[in-house]
Design a protein around this motif. Sequence first.
Motif, PDB file in Angstrom:
ATOM      1  N   GLU A   9     -19.304 -10.865 -27.790  1.00  0.00           N
ATOM      2  CA  GLU A   9     -18.193 -10.761 -28.745  1.00  0.00           C
ATOM      3  C   GLU A   9     -16.869 -10.662 -28.009  1.00  0.00           C
ATOM      4  OE1 GLU A   9     -17.910 -10.648 -32.413  1.00  0.00           O
ATOM      5  OE2 GLU A   9     -19.578 -11.931 -31.789  1.00  0.00           O
ATOM      6  N   GLU A  10     -16.919  -9.895 -26.931  1.00  0.00           N
ATOM      7  CA  GLU A  10     -15.702  -9.648 -26.176  1.00  0.00           C
ATOM      8  C   GLU A  10     -15.134 -10.938 -25.605  1.00  0.00           C
ATOM      9  OE1 GLU A  10     -14.396  -6.910 -22.455  1.00  0.00           O
ATOM     10  OE2 GLU A  10     -16.333  -6.451 -23.392  1.00  0.00           O
ATOM     11  N   PHE A  11     -16.040 -11.804 -25.179  1.00  0.00           N
ATOM     12  CA  PHE A  11     -15.609 -13.088 -24.633  1.00  0.00           C
ATOM     13  C   PHE A  11     -15.156 -14.014 -25.747  1.00  0.00           C
ATOM     14  CE2 PHE A  11     -16.567 -17.539 -23.678  1.00  0.00           C
ATOM     15  CZ  PHE A  11     -15.846 -17.716 -22.509  1.00  0.00           C
ATOM     16  N   ARG A  12     -15.956 -14.043 -26.788  1.00  0.00           N
ATOM     17  CA  ARG A  12     -15.776 -15.041 -27.825  1.00  0.00           C
ATOM     18  C   ARG A  12     -14.502 -14.809 -28.645  1.00  0.00           C
ATOM     19  NH1 ARG A  12     -18.221 -17.164 -32.506  1.00  0.00           N
ATOM     20  NH2 ARG A  12     -18.543 -15.073 -33.320  1.00  0.00           N
ATOM     21  N   LYS A  13     -14.292 -13.545 -28.994  1.00  0.00           N
ATOM     22  CA  LYS A  13     -13.167 -13.239 -29.895  1.00  0.00           C
ATOM     23  C   LYS A  13     -11.856 -13.258 -29.130  1.00  0.00           C
ATOM     24  CE  LYS A  13     -14.843 -10.872 -33.889  1.00  0.00           C
ATOM     25  NZ  LYS A  13     -14.999  -9.587 -34.590  1.00  0.00           N
ATOM     26  N   THR A  14     -10.907 -13.968 -29.705  1.00  0.00           N
ATOM     27  CA  THR A  14      -9.597 -14.023 -29.068  1.00  0.00           C
ATOM     28  C   THR A  14      -8.582 -14.366 -30.147  1.00  0.00           C
ATOM     29  OG1 THR A  14      -8.352 -15.007 -27.261  1.00  0.00           O
ATOM     30  CG2 THR A  14      -9.853 -16.467 -28.434  1.00  0.00           C
ATOM     31  N   THR A  15      -7.387 -14.660 -29.726  1.00  0.00           N
ATOM     32  CA  THR A  15      -6.387 -15.066 -30.703  1.00  0.00           C
ATOM     33  C   THR A  15      -5.914 -16.471 -30.377  1.00  0.00           C
ATOM     34  OG1 THR A  15      -4.732 -14.019 -29.319  1.00  0.00           O
ATOM     35  CG2 THR A  15      -5.515 -12.760 -31.226  1.00  0.00           C
ATOM     36  N   CYS A  16      -5.454 -17.145 -31.390  1.00  0.00           N
ATOM     37  CA  CYS A  16      -5.019 -18.524 -31.198  1.00  0.00           C
ATOM     38  C   CYS A  16      -3.692 -18.542 -30.434  1.00  0.00           C
ATOM     39  CB  CYS A  16      -4.842 -19.201 -32.552  1.00  0.00           C
ATOM     40  SG  CYS A  16      -4.112 -20.849 -32.385  1.00  0.00           S
ATOM     41  N   PRO A  17      -3.638 -19.316 -29.362  1.00  0.00           N
ATOM     42  CA  PRO A  17      -2.404 -19.381 -28.573  1.00  0.00           C
ATOM     43  C   PRO A  17      -1.250 -19.996 -29.356  1.00  0.00           C
ATOM     44  CG  PRO A  17      -4.245 -20.475 -27.451  1.00  0.00           C
ATOM     45  CD  PRO A  17      -4.695 -20.181 -28.841  1.00  0.00           C
ATOM     46  N   LYS A  18      -1.582 -20.718 -30.413  1.00  0.00           N
ATOM     47  CA  LYS A  18      -0.528 -21.381 -31.177  1.00  0.00           C
ATOM     48  C   LYS A  18       0.029 -20.482 -32.266  1.00  0.00           C
ATOM     49  CE  LYS A  18      -0.971 -26.406 -31.011  1.00  0.00           C
ATOM     50  NZ  LYS A  18      -1.707 -27.514 -31.664  1.00  0.00           N
ATOM     51  N   CYS A  19      -0.914 -19.963 -33.108  1.00  0.00           N
ATOM     52  CA  CYS A  19      -0.439 -19.243 -34.283  1.00  0.00           C
ATOM     53  C   CYS A  19      -0.714 -17.746 -34.206  1.00  0.00           C
ATOM     54  CB  CYS A  19      -1.077 -19.817 -35.548  1.00  0.00           C
ATOM     55  SG  CYS A  19      -2.851 -19.544 -35.633  1.00  0.00           S
ATOM     56  N   GLY A  20      -1.447 -17.322 -33.186  1.00  0.00           N
ATOM     57  CA  GLY A  20      -1.677 -15.896 -32.992  1.00  0.00           C
ATOM     58  C   GLY A  20      -2.746 -15.291 -33.874  1.00  0.00           C
ATOM     59  N   ARG A  21      -3.324 -16.098 -34.756  1.00  0.00           N
ATOM     60  CA  ARG A  21      -4.383 -15.573 -35.617  1.00  0.00           C
ATOM     61  C   ARG A  21      -5.698 -15.417 -34.850  1.00  0.00           C
ATOM     62  NH1 ARG A  21      -2.180 -17.799 -41.107  1.00  0.00           N
ATOM     63  NH2 ARG A  21      -1.448 -19.577 -39.935  1.00  0.00           N
TER      64      ARG A  21
END
Length: 829
Positions: free
Chosen positions: A482-494
């Motif tokens: 999960e830690e690897f997979r979950k992130t935020t979008c570099p474009k919109c931050g979501r």
Amino acid sequence: MRRKVSMNYDFKTIETKWQSYWEGRKLYKTEKDFAKQKYYILEMFPYPSGKLHMGHVRNYSIGDVVARFKRMKGYNVLHPMGWDAFGLPAENAAIKHNIPPAKWTMDNIKNMKKQLKQLGISYDWDREFATCNPDYYKWTQWLFLQLYKNGLAYKKKAPVNWCPSCATVLANEQVINGACERCDTSVEKKELSQWFFKITDYAERLLNDLEKLPGWPEKVKIMQKNWIGRSEGAEIVFKAEKTGDDIRVFTTRQDTVFGVTFMVLAPEHPLVMKLVKATDREKEIKDFVEEMKNKSELDRTSEDVEKIGKFTGQYAINPLNGDRIPILVGNYVLMEYGTGAVMGVPAHDQRDFEFAKKYNLPIKIVIQPVDRNKWYTLEDMEEAYTEKGILVNSGIFNGLTSEEALDKIAEHLEKNGIGRKTVTYRLRDWLISRQRYWGCPIPIIYCNECGAVAVPEEDLPVILPFDVEFNPRGVSPLLESEEFRKTTCPKCGREATRETDTMDTFICSSWYFLRFTSPFTTEEPFKKEDVDYWMNVDQYIGGVEHAILHLMYARFFTKVLYDQKLVSVEEPFENLLTQGMVLKDGAKMSKSKGNVVSPEDIVEKYGADTARMFILFASPPEKDLEWSDQGVEGAYRFLKRVWRLVNECRNTVKRGEENEGTELKGEDRKIKRLIHATIKKVADDIEQRFNFNTAISAIMELVNGLNTYVNTEANPAVVKEGIENLVLLLSPFVPHITEEMWQLLGKKGSVHEQKWPEYDPEALKRDEVTIVIQINGKVRDKMVVDVDVDEETLKAEALGRPKVKKYTEGKEIIKTITVPKKLINIVVK
RNA sequence: GCCGAAGUGGCGGAACUGGCAGACGCGCCGGACUCAAAAUCCGGUGGGCCUUAAAACCCGUGUGGGUUCGACUCCCACCUUCGGCACCA
């Protein structure tokens, strides 16, 4: 002259001593000196499996001879080593022994590095890196992004090769005869969404530029050429009669288009189901298509599989003559090649011919031989006429030759908008994603809003996490983190998720040779000035098993980087040597056959110098090498003989008497000639031919010669010259013993820092030569004459000899042929 | 099937440009040293014929043909082994 000296050849002490001396003095460190002429020698870096095998020993011994030789010749030599450290075995071993892949890999590297040092290979270890290190794979990811930004990396859903045992997809190049290259498991087809590199964009250049590689073995170039598989032909658009759909076919024989009597679609062809929709054939065709989709690659493509065709009940119209032809679905048509649809010309294609006979499809002759007498009819046709010829039954094209028609018909197609000239390649795009853990993460983020987004360059590297359960389940183990997979979008931050597949390890090895030029630069993959100075690799050495895979991928990468102006060469490897395998009892060494000889054992028992000597002497490098324990003994004996000879002569050498102007005569002169002839031959053999076996045999002859000579009333100055040169000539092959002997001779510094000796052309000159006398091409006599004797004298002398008279008496001499300094042939009748 | 490489003593191999086939090494045989053996050193070693011995002669580079004064080397056909590709339209 000869004195008994009792000094054993203690290889263990000698080898350890000099290995630590070299390491302490950093003797093989490559200095930055762009003024000097460079020489980049590289051996394919190994996968850190744990232990070196004999193939490695051979590969690296060959490279080391060249590296040491070129250094002595005054080149600035780059000879680096590193580790192709990502890959499946680490995961498999980790699962088996419950050790993390990273630890397993690092332990193996440590051990193999120790072994390489024990072999005395002259690497600049200060440039070592492993591809699994974030400092390196950061730039692998960066390079991925460059390809992505240039439209050369894309994701698509496609039927791909799946290896159930490795639990991952494979590139086409990694499927051998329908089976997994690594584990030999039969490969399955799966419809998956995967990342590809658009290597097909470079097909033409990869093919054409093979011509720019005269230093590559013809064999490898032909293999790549076949793999790329370029065919010139035409695309022709047929219309489906009922639905009106365009059906494009690819053919290399558009001159036969008037002979089309049927058409076959691949089961995966998108039109198949549309054509039969709501007809009485729908179910039958659907079942057939399903059956084909579920078949493995092997069952689909192997030769002995019967060709099956199912009639769709639908017809297509030949755009050139309006013929109405049945459309079939066939197991042998591949969706991946051409357009996934083929036109059937039974009269002029053997496969179509058999297919037509089997399904009772009509046959129509449209090509006849140029010679009218050889024209055939449908009745006497027993197989397809596949040669080129003259067009018949082809409307306005009648009477043209095939060659003319190929162009004319293509033009006609283009003009009428029913097709065009085109080129098709067998090469497919490179499938690079792998559903495995121990690899370089693909730097892509998926956002619900923005779709697939590249990880910004400043966020690299995307670190491969360590706390992952990596049992293979057919999905990437990174999905679980999960830690690897979950992130935020570099474009919109979501909120967004990372791509969890890793890259094919062949990507890591597609640019490592560039990184070696500036291995620790942190701001870029490699420094421009360094890469411009060092590239190309002057000599690349490795096994022929990489003829297509690694060598084609590396060429592709280099071309992409060239287009990005990141490197200024279009080809990475100037010269390539593919070394043969090391065999035992006629078979490749393998655990299952129980015929493995361990390098460790050999080094322990005889020392590294003996191991190197044997391997280099037993066979020329490109040929397979049969392991022989007795051959190893022989190499060991030879080194002991050299050791004794040098020891016995060391004081003579140390006294350092020089020959003061007196001209040498007799044996002295002869041995001097041998010394200089050997210097010349060894250099030629290493430099021009890579024939280390003959170089060594020449040195053996020198040793034999010197051995005899020092037992006579030898001239001390000649002995000195002989012994010193002997040690120098041997030093690239057996670096430890020669270093010790160099010291014994009272020399300062390392033998490996000496200049390669120059031969003296004066010493090679002869006063007399042996001339072979042939009568009618058969050797009957020999005589010794002055070198510069003229032809007439030579002839007279030859004819005067009793043995010659015996053959010429009462016979007519028709002519004589003389080859200066070699032979005279007297032709009699 | 197509493409490529290779076939030389008992074995690994050499002969680079058409010019002494078998370098060098292994193995084997004989000799020296040794009480003996190992190690080491010296000599011999393609086959045949002849033989007490030698000289001399003949044959010999996968097979059959060809070119040439001369062929392991060049040309044609074939055989075998190995490697690659293999329904590629």
